[in-house]
Design a protein around this motif. Structure first.
Motif, PDB file in Angstrom:
ATOM      1  N   ASN A 162       0.830  -1.208   0.000  1.00 19.78           N
ATOM      2  CA  ASN A 162       0.000   0.000   0.000  1.00 19.78           C
ATOM      3  C   ASN A 162       0.863   1.257   0.000  1.00 19.78           C
ATOM      4  OD1 ASN A 162      -2.378  -1.466   0.027  1.00 19.78           O
ATOM      5  ND2 ASN A 162      -2.569  -1.426   2.257  1.00 19.78           N
ATOM      6  N   LYS A 163       1.953   1.196   0.766  1.00 16.94           N
ATOM      7  CA  LYS A 163       2.876   2.328   0.823  1.00 16.94           C
ATOM      8  C   LYS A 163       3.507   2.561  -0.538  1.00 16.94           C
ATOM      9  CE  LYS A 163       6.839   4.051   3.459  1.00 16.94           C
ATOM     10  NZ  LYS A 163       7.841   3.724   4.514  1.00 16.94           N
ATOM     11  N   THR A 164       3.828   1.447  -1.222  1.00 18.02           N
ATOM     12  CA  THR A 164       4.435   1.544  -2.546  1.00 18.02           C
ATOM     13  C   THR A 164       3.476   2.166  -3.549  1.00 18.02           C
ATOM     14  OG1 THR A 164       5.834  -0.371  -2.142  1.00 18.02           O
ATOM     15  CG2 THR A 164       5.475   0.217  -4.424  1.00 18.02           C
ATOM     16  N   GLU A 165       2.193   1.774  -3.458  1.00 17.21           N
ATOM     17  CA  GLU A 165       1.197   2.310  -4.381  1.00 17.21           C
ATOM     18  C   GLU A 165       1.066   3.823  -4.231  1.00 17.21           C
ATOM     19  OE1 GLU A 165      -2.423   0.232  -3.759  1.00 17.21           O
ATOM     20  OE2 GLU A 165      -1.700  -1.652  -4.593  1.00 17.21           O
ATOM     21  N   LYS A 166       1.194   4.307  -2.999  1.00 16.46           N
ATOM     22  CA  LYS A 166       1.079   5.740  -2.740  1.00 16.46           C
ATOM     23  C   LYS A 166       2.358   6.482  -3.128  1.00 16.46           C
ATOM     24  CE  LYS A 166      -2.144   5.262   1.144  1.00 16.46           C
ATOM     25  NZ  LYS A 166      -2.339   5.458   2.604  1.00 16.46           N
ATOM     26  N   LYS A 167       3.488   5.880  -2.752  1.00 14.23           N
ATOM     27  CA  LYS A 167       4.778   6.535  -2.942  1.00 14.23           C
ATOM     28  C   LYS A 167       5.416   6.222  -4.286  1.00 14.23           C
ATOM     29  CE  LYS A 167       9.326   6.799  -0.699  1.00 14.23           C
ATOM     30  NZ  LYS A 167      10.187   6.247   0.372  1.00 14.23           N
ATOM     31  N   GLY A 168       5.138   5.025  -4.789  1.00 13.04           N
ATOM     32  CA  GLY A 168       5.802   4.568  -6.005  1.00 13.04           C
ATOM     33  C   GLY A 168       7.030   3.756  -5.651  1.00 13.04           C
ATOM     34  N   THR A 169       7.394   2.820  -6.514  1.00  6.92           N
ATOM     35  CA  THR A 169       8.562   1.986  -6.245  1.00  6.92           C
ATOM     36  C   THR A 169       9.843   2.799  -6.375  1.00  6.92           C
ATOM     37  OG1 THR A 169       8.484   1.280  -8.544  1.00  6.92           O
ATOM     38  CG2 THR A 169       7.527  -0.204  -6.919  1.00  6.92           C
ATOM     39  N   GLU A 170      10.858   2.380  -5.642  1.00  9.95           N
ATOM     40  CA  GLU A 170      12.128   3.110  -5.651  1.00  9.95           C
ATOM     41  C   GLU A 170      13.094   2.490  -6.645  1.00  9.95           C
ATOM     42  OE1 GLU A 170      15.905   3.868  -2.675  1.00  9.95           O
ATOM     43  OE2 GLU A 170      13.902   3.784  -1.837  1.00  9.95           O
ATOM     44  N   ILE A 171      13.649   3.321  -7.506  1.00 14.06           N
ATOM     45  CA  ILE A 171      14.686   2.862  -8.427  1.00 14.06           C
ATOM     46  C   ILE A 171      16.009   2.911  -7.681  1.00 14.06           C
ATOM     47  CG2 ILE A 171      15.850   3.261 -10.625  1.00 14.06           C
ATOM     48  CD1 ILE A 171      13.343   4.807 -11.507  1.00 14.06           C
ATOM     49  N   LEU A 172      16.585   1.754  -7.455  1.00 16.58           N
ATOM     50  CA  LEU A 172      17.813   1.711  -6.682  1.00 16.58           C
ATOM     51  C   LEU A 172      18.951   2.437  -7.407  1.00 16.58           C
ATOM     52  CD1 LEU A 172      17.855  -1.921  -5.245  1.00 16.58           C
ATOM     53  CD2 LEU A 172      16.720   0.112  -4.368  1.00 16.58           C
ATOM     54  N   PHE A 173      19.693   3.224  -6.642  1.00 21.06           N
ATOM     55  CA  PHE A 173      20.872   3.941  -7.138  1.00 21.06           C
ATOM     56  C   PHE A 173      20.547   4.984  -8.225  1.00 21.06           C
ATOM     57  CE2 PHE A 173      22.305  -0.404  -5.972  1.00 21.06           C
ATOM     58  CZ  PHE A 173      22.996  -0.062  -4.827  1.00 21.06           C
ATOM     59  N   LEU A 174      19.343   5.499  -8.209  1.00 14.22           N
ATOM     60  CA  LEU A 174      18.947   6.483  -9.212  1.00 14.22           C
ATOM     61  C   LEU A 174      19.835   7.725  -9.173  1.00 14.22           C
ATOM     62  CD1 LEU A 174      17.074   7.585 -11.378  1.00 14.22           C
ATOM     63  CD2 LEU A 174      15.505   8.337  -9.572  1.00 14.22           C
ATOM     64  N   LYS A 175      20.127   8.237  -7.979  1.00 13.22           N
ATOM     65  CA  LYS A 175      20.944   9.447  -7.865  1.00 13.22           C
ATOM     66  C   LYS A 175      22.366   9.210  -8.361  1.00 13.22           C
ATOM     67  CE  LYS A 175      18.261  11.467  -4.093  1.00 13.22           C
ATOM     68  NZ  LYS A 175      18.252  11.867  -2.664  1.00 13.22           N
TER      69      LYS A 175
END
Length: 282
Positions: A162-175
Motif C-alpha cells: 500500500n505504501k508503494t502504491e502511494k509513494k511509487g517503487t524506488e529505483i535503486l541507485f537512481l541518484k
C-alpha cells in the motif's frame, strides 16, 4: 552546434532509457532499509518466527513457562543487539574504506570475511537457543503462535504494498546513475558504470528474496519441532550466501569505478553512491 546538441540529446535519451529499464528492478522497500537488513539483519533472522515474542506472551498458557521462555528470548535479543553494535561500528569503517581509492579488493574481502565469521558464530548461538525455546512450547500453543506470525507477516506485506502504491517503487541507485551521467565524458565507460549498478541491483534483489523467504508462510521447517539443526543451518547458509554475493558485487563496483574514472569523477560518483547507502535509523 547542432551536432553537439544532437549528441547531448541522444545521451539524455540513452540514460533515461536505462533508468526506465531499471524500473523493472524496483523494490517495495527503500535502499536505506535494504542496506540495514544487509549489514544488520532483520527481526526474522533472530527468532525465525516473526513476532515470536508477542506470540509467546499471547498464547503460552502457563505463567511460569511463559516467563522462562521470554527470558530465553530476551537472552537471544541481547546477543544480537551486542553484535549489531559491532556491525554498526564496522559499517562506519566500511564506508571510510569504500570512499578511499587506495582500498583494494583484498582489503574488502578480509573485512567482510571477518564480519561473516562473527555473524555465523552469533547465528549458531541463536539457532541453539531458539530450538530450545520451541521445545518448551506446546503444539497447540505453537499452532496459534504460527497463525499469529503468519497474519502479522501478511499485514506487514500488505502495508508495504500500500505504501508503494502511494509513494511509487524506488529505483535503486537512481541518484548515482544521474551523477554518472553528469560527470562522464566517455560513453563506453558510462555504460560500464551503469551496468555495474544494474548487476548490484540484481544481487540486492536476490538477497532480499532470500531474506523474505524466512517466514512461516513459506518455510515450514522454521516451525517444525522435529527439524534437525542442519535444516535450520541450511536456511541460514542460503541467506548468508546471498548476502556474500551482495557484498562481492559491492566490492566489484568499487574496482569498476576506480578503473573507469579520473579522481574528480571518482569523488563525485562515490559521494553520491555512499550517500545512497545511508542506513535506516531503525
Amino acid at each position: 552546434k547542432l551536432r553537439v546538441e544532437i549528441e547531448a540529446s541522444v545521451k539524455v535519451v540513452a540514460i533515461h532509457s536505462k533508468i526506465e529499464q531499471n524500473k523493472f528492478k524496483t523494490m517495495i522497500i527503500g535502499l536505506a532499509t535494504l542496506i540495514t537488513i544487509l549489514f544488520f539483519g532483520g527481526a526474522n533472522e533472530i527468532f525465525f518466527i516473526e513476532k515470536l515474542e508477542k506470540g509467546v506472551k499471547e498464547y503460552v498458557v502457563e505463567k511460569d513457562r511463559k516467563k522462562e521462555i521470554l527470558e530465553d528470548l530476551k537472552s537471544s535479543k541481547k546477543v544480537m543487539k551486542a553484535f549489531r553494535k559491532i556491525e554498526k561500528k564496522e559499517f562506519g569503517k566500511w564506508k571510510t574504506m569504500y570512499q578511499d581509492q587506495n582500498t583494494n579488493e583484498q582489503d574488502f574481502h578480509d573485512f567482510f570475511s571477518q564480519l561473516e565469521k562473527e555473524r555465523i558464530s552469533i547465528q549458531n548461538q541463536v539457532i541453539d537457543e531458539t530450538m530450545l525455546v520451541l521445545g518448551k512450547i506446546q503444539e497447540d500453543e505453537l499452532e496459534s503462535i504460527v497463525k499469529y506470525s503468519g497474519d502479522e507477516y501478511d499485514k506487514a506485506k500488505e502495508k508495504a504494498l500500500n505504501k508503494t502504491e502511494k509513494k511509487g517503487t524506488e529505483i535503486l541507485f537512481l541518484k548515482t546513475i544521474q551523477v554518472i551521467n553528469e560527470v562522464s565524458t566517455d560513453d563506453k565507460k558510462e555504460t560500464l558504470l551503469i551496468d555495474g549498478l544494474d548487476n548490484l541491483t540484481n544481487a540486492f534483489e536476490n538477497f532480499y528474496e532470500s531474506f523474505k523467504s524466512i517466514n512461516v508462510r513459506e518455510n515450514e521447517i522454521l516451525i517444525d519441532k522435529q527439524a534437525d539443526k542442519e535444516s535450520i543451518h541450511k536456511i541460514k547458509q542460503e541467506l548468508n550466501g546471498a548476502r556474500k554475493s551482495c557484498f562481492t558485487e559491492v566490492i566489484g563496483y568499487h574496482s569498476l569505478v576506480k578503473s573507469n574514472t579520473n579522481p574528480e569523477q571518482w569523488g563525485s560518483i562515490m559521494k553520491a553512491f555512499t550517500k545512497e547507502l545511508e542506513i535506516s535509523p531503525k
